[in-house]
Design a protein around this motif. Sequence first.
Motif, PDB file in Angstrom:
ATOM      1  N   THR A  54      -0.568 -61.637  10.850  1.00 15.89           N
ATOM      2  CA  THR A  54      -0.998 -62.954  11.330  1.00 15.89           C
ATOM      3  C   THR A  54      -0.855 -62.975  12.847  1.00 15.89           C
ATOM      4  O   THR A  54       0.060 -62.359  13.408  1.00 15.89           O
ATOM      5  CB  THR A  54      -0.137 -64.075  10.729  1.00 15.89           C
ATOM      6  OG1 THR A  54       1.224 -63.859  11.073  1.00 15.89           O
ATOM      7  CG2 THR A  54      -0.282 -64.120   9.213  1.00 15.89           C
ATOM      8  N   LEU A  55      -1.754 -63.686  13.494  1.00 10.07           N
ATOM      9  CA  LEU A  55      -1.738 -63.776  14.953  1.00 10.07           C
ATOM     10  C   LEU A  55      -1.306 -65.172  15.374  1.00 10.07           C
ATOM     11  O   LEU A  55      -1.595 -66.157  14.685  1.00 10.07           O
ATOM     12  CB  LEU A  55      -3.135 -63.475  15.500  1.00 10.07           C
ATOM     13  CG  LEU A  55      -3.657 -62.065  15.238  1.00 10.07           C
ATOM     14  CD1 LEU A  55      -5.081 -61.937  15.727  1.00 10.07           C
ATOM     15  CD2 LEU A  55      -2.783 -61.038  15.913  1.00 10.07           C
TER      16      LEU A  55
ATOM     17  N   PHE B 297      -2.492 -66.956  17.660  1.00 11.31           N
ATOM     18  CA  PHE B 297      -3.589 -67.700  18.271  1.00 11.31           C
ATOM     19  C   PHE B 297      -4.828 -67.545  17.404  1.00 11.31           C
ATOM     20  O   PHE B 297      -4.943 -66.631  16.609  1.00 11.31           O
ATOM     21  CB  PHE B 297      -3.867 -67.208  19.702  1.00 11.31           C
ATOM     22  CG  PHE B 297      -4.083 -65.724  19.797  1.00 11.31           C
ATOM     23  CD1 PHE B 297      -5.345 -65.191  19.622  1.00 11.31           C
ATOM     24  CD2 PHE B 297      -3.032 -64.872  20.066  1.00 11.31           C
ATOM     25  CE1 PHE B 297      -5.552 -63.825  19.704  1.00 11.31           C
ATOM     26  CE2 PHE B 297      -3.225 -63.506  20.150  1.00 11.31           C
ATOM     27  CZ  PHE B 297      -4.495 -62.982  19.964  1.00 11.31           C
ATOM     28  N   SER B 298      -5.763 -68.466  17.588  1.00 15.35           N
ATOM     29  CA  SER B 298      -7.005 -68.429  16.812  1.00 15.35           C
ATOM     30  C   SER B 298      -8.137 -67.941  17.703  1.00 15.35           C
ATOM     31  O   SER B 298      -7.974 -67.743  18.914  1.00 15.35           O
ATOM     32  CB  SER B 298      -7.316 -69.812  16.253  1.00 15.35           C
ATOM     33  OG  SER B 298      -7.623 -70.705  17.307  1.00 15.35           O
ATOM     34  N   VAL B 299      -9.294 -67.797  17.118  1.00 14.06           N
ATOM     35  CA  VAL B 299     -10.474 -67.373  17.881  1.00 14.06           C
ATOM     36  C   VAL B 299     -10.826 -68.434  18.915  1.00 14.06           C
ATOM     37  O   VAL B 299     -11.215 -68.113  20.048  1.00 14.06           O
ATOM     38  CB  VAL B 299     -11.649 -67.111  16.917  1.00 14.06           C
ATOM     39  CG1 VAL B 299     -12.917 -66.822  17.679  1.00 14.06           C
ATOM     40  CG2 VAL B 299     -11.328 -65.972  15.979  1.00 14.06           C
ATOM     41  N   THR B 300     -10.673 -69.690  18.570  1.00 13.53           N
ATOM     42  CA  THR B 300     -10.956 -70.782  19.508  1.00 13.53           C
ATOM     43  C   THR B 300     -10.042 -70.707  20.727  1.00 13.53           C
ATOM     44  O   THR B 300     -10.499 -70.912  21.855  1.00 13.53           O
ATOM     45  CB  THR B 300     -10.774 -72.132  18.803  1.00 13.53           C
ATOM     46  OG1 THR B 300     -11.533 -72.138  17.604  1.00 13.53           O
ATOM     47  CG2 THR B 300     -11.221 -73.279  19.685  1.00 13.53           C
ATOM     48  N   ASP B 301      -8.768 -70.412  20.502  1.00 16.35           N
ATOM     49  CA  ASP B 301      -7.829 -70.250  21.623  1.00 16.35           C
ATOM     50  C   ASP B 301      -8.229 -69.087  22.518  1.00 16.35           C
ATOM     51  O   ASP B 301      -8.165 -69.183  23.747  1.00 16.35           O
ATOM     52  CB  ASP B 301      -6.407 -70.016  21.112  1.00 16.35           C
ATOM     53  CG  ASP B 301      -5.855 -71.197  20.341  1.00 16.35           C
ATOM     54  OD1 ASP B 301      -6.294 -72.330  20.609  1.00 16.35           O
ATOM     55  OD2 ASP B 301      -4.993 -70.970  19.473  1.00 16.35           O
TER      56      ASP B 301
END
Length: 64
Positions: free
Chosen positions: A15-16, A18-22
């Motif tokens: 799991t990361l 941050f998201s793609v949007t971030d």
Amino acid sequence: METPTSNAIDFSGVTLPFSVTDLVGSGNALLGIVGTFVLLGLAFVLVPKLITLIRNSFSAAKGR
């Protein structure tokens, strides 16, 4: 005979934080900061060539 094995790495449990949007938002902000300096550097490189091109075209038209 050996059974074929896959050399791929299994990332299913990762799991990361941050998201793609971030990630896209951060990249956009960085481009906003650095982009002006990149454009300024390109201006120093390209404007003298553009001025030479314009002067040569006017002098060629004058010589006709």
